[in-house]
Write an enzyme that holds these catalytic residues in place. Structure first.
Site, mmCIF file in Angstrom:
data_model
loop_
_atom_site.group_PDB
_atom_site.id
_atom_site.type_symbol
_atom_site.label_atom_id
_atom_site.label_comp_id
_atom_site.label_asym_id
_atom_site.label_seq_id
_atom_site.Cartn_x
_atom_site.Cartn_y
_atom_site.Cartn_z
ATOM 1 N N ASN A 101 -12.036 11.642 -16.933
ATOM 2 C CA ASN A 101 -10.982 10.864 -17.020
ATOM 3 C C ASN A 101 -10.074 11.884 -16.502
ATOM 4 O OD1 ASN A 101 -11.502 8.470 -18.314
ATOM 5 N ND2 ASN A 101 -11.449 9.164 -20.169
ATOM 6 N N CYS A 110 -17.061 3.676 -17.965
ATOM 7 C CA CYS A 110 -16.536 3.802 -19.214
ATOM 8 C C CYS A 110 -17.043 2.807 -20.031
ATOM 9 C CB CYS A 110 -14.978 3.536 -19.109
ATOM 10 S SG CYS A 110 -13.930 3.478 -20.340
ATOM 11 N N HIS A 111 -17.210 3.250 -21.464
ATOM 12 C CA HIS A 111 -17.811 2.141 -22.351
ATOM 13 C C HIS A 111 -16.841 1.192 -23.125
ATOM 14 C CE1 HIS A 111 -17.409 6.160 -24.606
ATOM 15 N NE2 HIS A 111 -16.191 5.715 -24.844
ATOM 16 N N HIS A 140 -9.469 1.178 -19.006
ATOM 17 C CA HIS A 140 -8.567 1.504 -20.262
ATOM 18 C C HIS A 140 -7.360 0.339 -20.265
ATOM 19 C CE1 HIS A 140 -9.754 5.711 -21.039
ATOM 20 N NE2 HIS A 140 -10.877 5.086 -21.237
ATOM 21 N N ARG A 146 4.997 0.447 -37.715
ATOM 22 C CA ARG A 146 4.654 -0.614 -37.781
ATOM 23 C C ARG A 146 3.119 -0.716 -37.277
ATOM 24 N NH1 ARG A 146 3.949 -5.595 -34.899
ATOM 25 N NH2 ARG A 146 4.901 -4.620 -32.637
#
Length: 436
Positions: free
Chosen positions: A151, A173-174, A203, A270
């Site tokens: 990355n 990428c998984h 991502h 939150r």
């Protein structure tokens, strides 16, 4: 057949990939199989070799298997058919810099390896090493497939394609696989019965279709969220409910790629966002490495667990001709019409004896494409900073980054940029070591 591991001292990753590779009889039983392990750290390289030999024995790899170790990169690459890149330039010290300096300026990050200030500087210190890798592959194994895990995925693949002579490169990428695995569990449908299509950028791709027997499973996902209000405290669920399409990366990652969350104390509470989480993850990785090293030295067993990573599947498909579909990060040459040409996108790829062939997908929903284009803008400026030797583009990339821009004034961004350039120093490309 020779498979080279660059950054093999990332032992946990190497363990999983080798377990997957040796899980295929057609690979582990080859009489010509060589695993070439390269790392610049002698201690880690020794551990990687011990782990490789342990896993080979556990998985019954053939007696003809050859495992070689190399502190220098070129011998590892010489004659390779596949190159798996898992390097991390600067290791944990550079990661701490990526978090601690921005935090002093008031910028919050969670993972910092893909976009934002952490992603930008991780890319810039990786590019000089990618230069060397690209030149060496072109000379020593020009037809090899470079399978990149390092990355920031999209920036690194973009740089490899734009600035090096590598012919065959795909970023792996998984996140798509594990997103669909988790969604299938959430809606109570076996994964093998689920059909799906995802696309976007690494991502920050999107689940465009989520079906069983031709019927959408999104209504079942809505019902699951309705039954469990706690799911509403996840960023990716919050994004799904507002955008109408589910994102393919964890909440910790996803929070960093948009301007909505990390600048707000209320949103952090939150959505339970773990600010600075990657430092702890990196420290745990070091502890796991040390535990593996110590176990191997003492003759104790280590974990041998399959990971379902794409690189072993790609190697198996190319070697045996077995057709598969994986998700890969590749240059956008007509693959997603409403994302910029030449950027790096994540799309389904067909794999067989002919190699990895990306598949074009329909245009993304406009709201998804809009977010992806902001992501792509940061990638482009970062890559151009290095390719063109323009240090001012580093600051421009930070100014364009959604989370940074939402959190800091433009003057604070400039000051942070200068501090980061000074801190990373000689790891950066030489033309970028001066303040912008």
């Amino acid at each position: 057949m020779k498979i080279a591991f660059l950054g093999a001292g990332s032992v946990e990753f190497t363990q999983g990939l080798l377990t997957d590779l040796f899980g295929f009889p057609e690979l582990r039983e080859r009489s010509d199989l060589e695993i070439a392990l390269h790392d610049i750290n002698p201690d880690r390289l020794e551990t990687a070799e011990a782990a490789a030999r342990y896993i080979a024995a556990e998985k019954g790899a053939g007696g003809a298997l050859k495992i070689t170790t190399h502190l220098e990169r070129r011998p590892a690459l010489d004659g390779a058919d596949f190159v798996i890149n898992i390097i991390q330039v600067g290791m944990i010290d550079a990661t701490r810099t990526d978090f601690e300096i921005p935090a002093r300026h008031g910028l919050r990050q969670t993972i910092g390896d893909t976009l934002g200030v952490g992603g930008i500087f991780r890319a810039l210190r990786t590019f000089p090493v990618l230069d060397g890798i690209g030149r060496d592959i072109a000379e020593l194994c020009p037809d090899a497939w470079l399978l990149n895990y390092t990355n920031p995925m999209a920036m690194n693949v973009w740089y490899l394609a734009a600035a090096t002579p590598v012919k065959n490169v795909v970023g792996l990428c998984h996140s798509v696989h594990w997103t669909m695995h988790d969604l299938a569990q959430l809606v109570g449908v076996p994964l093998e019965e689920v059909s799906y299509l995802a696309a976007g950028v690494n991502h920050q791709a999107w689940v465009l279709r989520f079906e069983r027997a031709g019927e959408s499973l999104y209504p079942l996902l809505d019902e699951a969220i309705e039954r469990d209000p706690g799911l509403l405290r996840r960023v990716r669920v919050d994004m799904y409910r507002r955008l109408g399409v589910y994102p393919t990366e964890s909440s910790e990652h996803s929070a960093e790629y948009v301007p909505w969350y990390l600048h707000s104390d209320q949103e952090i509470e939150r959505l339970r966002l773990p600010v600075g989480a990657y430092i702890g993850i990196s420290e745990e990785n070091v502890r796991r490495y040390e535990a593996t090293r110590d176990a191997l030295r003492a003759g104790r067993p280590i974990a041998v667990e399959a990971t379902m990573e794409y690189a072993p599947q790609i190697i198996h498909s190319i070697v045996t001709g077995t057709p598969r579909v994986v998700y890969g990060n590749v240059v956008n040459r007509g693959l997603i019409g409403n994302l910029p040409a030449g950027s790096v996108v994540e799309v389904p790829c067909a794999v067989d004896a002919l190699g990895v062939r990306p598949t074009a997908v329909p245009d993304l929903p406009p709201q998804c494409a809009a977010l992806n284009r902001a992501y792509v803008a940061v990638n482009e400026l970062t890559v151009r900073a290095a390719v063109e030797g323009r240090p001012e583009y580093i600051r421009h990339a930070m100014m364009a980054d959604p989370n940074t821009a939402a959190s800091l004034t433009v003057e604070a961004i400039a000051e942070l940029c200068d501090d980061m350039v000074r801190a990373h120093g000689d790891l950066l490309p030489e033309p970028l070591r001066s303040r912008s």
